[in-house]
Write a protein that holds these residues in place. Structure first.
Motif, PDB file in Angstrom:
ATOM      1  N   CYS A 122       0.915  -1.074   0.198  1.00 54.49           N
ATOM      2  CA  CYS A 122       0.080   0.085   0.082  1.00 54.49           C
ATOM      3  C   CYS A 122       0.835   1.316  -0.037  1.00 54.49           C
ATOM      4  N   CYS A 152      -1.214  -1.671   5.443  1.00 54.94           N
ATOM      5  CA  CYS A 152      -1.303  -3.000   5.381  1.00 54.94           C
ATOM      6  C   CYS A 152      -0.051  -3.960   5.937  1.00 54.94           C
ATOM      7  N   CYS A 195       5.392  -4.086   4.863  1.00 58.23           N
ATOM      8  CA  CYS A 195       6.576  -3.573   4.811  1.00 58.23           C
ATOM      9  C   CYS A 195       7.226  -3.568   6.313  1.00 58.23           C
ATOM     10  N   CYS A 223       7.267   1.724   4.879  1.00 57.37           N
ATOM     11  CA  CYS A 223       6.823   2.839   3.924  1.00 57.37           C
ATOM     12  C   CYS A 223       6.613   4.205   4.319  1.00 57.37           C
TER      13      CYS A 223
END
Ligand code: FES
Length: 90
Positions: free
Chosen positions: A34, A39, A42, A77
């Motif tokens: 994402c 999500c 990562c 992320c």
């Protein structure tokens, strides 16, 4: 330049100081889906250098509240590195 060592890959990736670590996408085996902190694909454990990361922003805090099981975990992320080196594994 800052450095991110990904233990699973056995390699170190250099990134500019102040980078959001989504810049690692395609440069290591961490999976980015994402890229918005929602999500946990990562999610990594920071084994060294947590002090070299900025504290989680509001987006990352929400993701960590949902997905993290340990305070050493971060979402690559949305996490931002200040400078220096971190070592992560997943
Ligand atoms: S890629 Fe989804 S939380 Fe980081």
């Amino acid at each position: 330049m800052a450095q991110v060592e990904i233990k699973n890959d056995g390699k170190v990736v250099e990134v500019p100081d102040g980078s959001v670590l989504a810049v690692l996408d395609g440069k290591c085996s961490i999976l980015f889906a994402c890229k918005s902190g929602s999500c946990a694909s990562c999610k990594v454990r920071v084994v060294e250098g947590m002090e070299n990361l900025e504290p989680p922003n509001e987006v990352e805090k929400m993701g960590l509240e949902t997905f993290a099981t340990d305070p050493s975990e971060r979402l690559m992320c949305v996490a931002k590195i200040k400078s220096g080196k971190i070592v992560v594994e997943y």
